[in-house]
Write a protein that holds these residues in place. Structure first.
Motif, mmCIF file in Angstrom:
data_model
loop_
_atom_site.group_PDB
_atom_site.id
_atom_site.type_symbol
_atom_site.label_atom_id
_atom_site.label_comp_id
_atom_site.label_asym_id
_atom_site.label_seq_id
_atom_site.Cartn_x
_atom_site.Cartn_y
_atom_site.Cartn_z
ATOM 1 N N ALA A 82 35.354 -11.779 14.295
ATOM 2 C CA ALA A 82 36.551 -11.524 13.488
ATOM 3 C C ALA A 82 36.251 -10.778 12.196
ATOM 4 O O ALA A 82 37.053 -9.970 11.740
ATOM 5 N N ASN A 83 35.107 -11.028 11.591
ATOM 6 C CA ASN A 83 34.844 -10.516 10.248
ATOM 7 C C ASN A 83 33.576 -9.698 10.110
ATOM 8 O O ASN A 83 33.225 -9.302 8.994
ATOM 9 N N GLY A 84 32.856 -9.508 11.192
ATOM 10 C CA GLY A 84 31.652 -8.683 11.129
ATOM 11 C C GLY A 84 30.626 -9.210 10.156
ATOM 12 O O GLY A 84 30.417 -10.412 10.019
ATOM 13 N N THR A 85 29.984 -8.318 9.469
ATOM 14 C CA THR A 85 28.856 -8.689 8.620
ATOM 15 C C THR A 85 29.237 -9.502 7.389
ATOM 16 O O THR A 85 28.363 -10.104 6.768
ATOM 17 N N SER A 86 30.517 -9.565 7.041
ATOM 18 C CA SER A 86 30.890 -10.332 5.848
ATOM 19 C C SER A 86 30.618 -11.822 5.997
ATOM 20 O O SER A 86 30.525 -12.536 4.997
ATOM 21 N N VAL A 87 30.461 -12.307 7.226
ATOM 22 C CA VAL A 87 30.192 -13.735 7.420
ATOM 23 C C VAL A 87 28.705 -14.057 7.428
ATOM 24 O O VAL A 87 28.331 -15.227 7.394
ATOM 25 N N LEU A 88 27.864 -13.038 7.438
ATOM 26 C CA LEU A 88 26.428 -13.294 7.565
ATOM 27 C C LEU A 88 25.855 -14.091 6.406
ATOM 28 O O LEU A 88 24.999 -14.948 6.613
ATOM 29 N N VAL A 89 26.295 -13.851 5.191
ATOM 30 C CA VAL A 89 25.761 -14.594 4.047
ATOM 31 C C VAL A 89 26.013 -16.083 4.210
ATOM 32 O O VAL A 89 25.098 -16.897 4.060
ATOM 33 N N ALA A 90 27.246 -16.450 4.543
ATOM 34 C CA ALA A 90 27.568 -17.873 4.703
ATOM 35 C C ALA A 90 26.776 -18.501 5.837
ATOM 36 O O ALA A 90 26.239 -19.607 5.695
ATOM 37 N N TRP A 91 26.665 -17.793 6.956
ATOM 38 C CA TRP A 91 25.959 -18.369 8.098
ATOM 39 C C TRP A 91 24.453 -18.354 7.910
ATOM 40 O O TRP A 91 23.751 -19.206 8.451
ATOM 41 N N ARG A 92 23.924 -17.434 7.120
ATOM 42 C CA ARG A 92 22.501 -17.510 6.772
ATOM 43 C C ARG A 92 22.240 -18.796 6.004
ATOM 44 O O ARG A 92 21.208 -19.448 6.194
ATOM 45 N N ARG A 93 23.155 -19.128 5.113
ATOM 46 C CA ARG A 93 23.011 -20.358 4.336
ATOM 47 C C ARG A 93 23.016 -21.572 5.260
ATOM 48 O O ARG A 93 22.190 -22.475 5.125
ATOM 49 N N LEU A 107 15.896 -16.370 0.130
ATOM 50 C CA LEU A 107 15.134 -17.006 1.195
ATOM 51 C C LEU A 107 15.909 -16.964 2.507
ATOM 52 O O LEU A 107 15.347 -16.632 3.557
ATOM 53 N N ALA A 108 17.199 -17.273 2.451
ATOM 54 C CA ALA A 108 18.021 -17.254 3.663
ATOM 55 C C ALA A 108 18.068 -15.855 4.267
ATOM 56 O O ALA A 108 17.963 -15.690 5.483
ATOM 57 N N GLU A 109 18.200 -14.840 3.420
ATOM 58 C CA GLU A 109 18.246 -13.465 3.916
ATOM 59 C C GLU A 109 16.914 -13.051 4.535
ATOM 60 O O GLU A 109 16.877 -12.408 5.586
ATOM 61 N N ALA A 110 15.818 -13.442 3.906
ATOM 62 C CA ALA A 110 14.494 -13.101 4.443
ATOM 63 C C ALA A 110 14.226 -13.835 5.754
ATOM 64 O O ALA A 110 13.673 -13.265 6.694
ATOM 65 N N ARG A 111 14.631 -15.083 5.825
ATOM 66 C CA ARG A 111 14.348 -15.908 7.009
ATOM 67 C C ARG A 111 15.292 -15.599 8.169
ATOM 68 O O ARG A 111 14.916 -15.667 9.316
ATOM 69 N N PHE A 112 16.539 -15.266 7.848
ATOM 70 C CA PHE A 112 17.565 -15.069 8.876
ATOM 71 C C PHE A 112 18.223 -13.706 8.711
ATOM 72 O O PHE A 112 19.420 -13.590 8.482
ATOM 73 N N GLY A 113 17.428 -12.664 8.855
ATOM 74 C CA GLY A 113 17.895 -11.301 8.657
ATOM 75 C C GLY A 113 18.652 -10.723 9.829
ATOM 76 O O GLY A 113 19.281 -9.673 9.705
ATOM 77 N N SER A 114 18.630 -11.381 10.962
ATOM 78 C CA SER A 114 19.324 -10.853 12.137
ATOM 79 C C SER A 114 20.309 -11.882 12.675
ATOM 80 O O SER A 114 20.182 -13.089 12.437
ATOM 81 N N ILE A 115 21.258 -11.396 13.425
ATOM 82 C CA ILE A 115 22.233 -12.277 14.065
ATOM 83 C C ILE A 115 21.516 -13.237 15.014
ATOM 84 O O ILE A 115 21.825 -14.430 15.051
ATOM 85 N N ALA A 116 20.553 -12.723 15.752
ATOM 86 C CA ALA A 116 19.810 -13.567 16.694
ATOM 87 C C ALA A 116 19.077 -14.698 15.979
ATOM 88 O O ALA A 116 19.047 -15.835 16.462
ATOM 89 N N ALA A 117 18.490 -14.392 14.823
ATOM 90 C CA ALA A 117 17.766 -15.423 14.072
ATOM 91 C C ALA A 117 18.718 -16.503 13.565
ATOM 92 O O ALA A 117 18.397 -17.695 13.596
ATOM 93 N N ILE A 118 19.887 -16.089 13.103
ATOM 94 C CA ILE A 118 20.881 -17.064 12.635
ATOM 95 C C ILE A 118 21.305 -17.951 13.797
ATOM 96 O O ILE A 118 21.286 -19.180 13.694
#
Length: 95
Positions: free
Chosen positions: A40-51, A11-22
Motif C-alpha cells: 500500500a505504501n511502498g518504501t515509506s513503511v520501511l523505517v517503521a518495519w526496520r524498527r 542500526l536498524a537500517e544497517a541490519r535490515f537494509g532490504s525487504i527480504a531481511a526485514i
C-alpha cells in the motif's frame, strides 16, 4: 532526516537494509501486515518495519507479548490490567 528519528534507526537500517531481511526477522504474525503495508505504501513503511525487525531480533519474546496483548485488547475491547490512561501517563512523565 527529520527529528522523528529513533536512537536505533542507524542500526536498524544497517541490519535490515532490504525487504527480504526485514521479512526474515519478523514473527510469522507480522509478515502479512508488513506485506500489506509495503504494497500500500511502498518504501515509506520501511523505517517503521526496520524498527520492528530490530526489536524482534533483539527480543522476540517481548514482541510476541506485544502481539498477544494487542490481540487481547481487540478481542475484549478493554484495557489490560495495570494499564494507565494516556493522559495520566503524560502527566506522570511531565509531558
Amino acid at each position: 532526516m527529520t527529528d522523528d528519528r529513533w536512537v536505533l534507526d542507524d542500526l536498524a537500517e544497517a541490519r535490515f537494509g532490504s525487504i527480504a531481511a526485514i521479512r526474515a526477522a519478523l514473527l510469522t504474525e507480522d509478515v502479512a501486515e508488513f506485506d500489506a503495508a509495503f504494497a500500500a505504501n511502498g518504501t515509506s513503511v520501511l523505517v517503521a518495519w526496520r524498527r520492528i525487525a530490530l526489536l524482534t531480533e533483539q527480543d522476540p519474546a517481548c514482541r510476541r507479548q506485544l502481539i498477544d496483548a494487542a490481540a487481547e485488547i481487540r478481542r475484549t475491547c478493554r484495557p489490560r490490567a495495570g494499564s494507565v490512561p494516556w493522559a495520566e501517563l503524560k502527566a506522570e512523565l511531565g509531558l
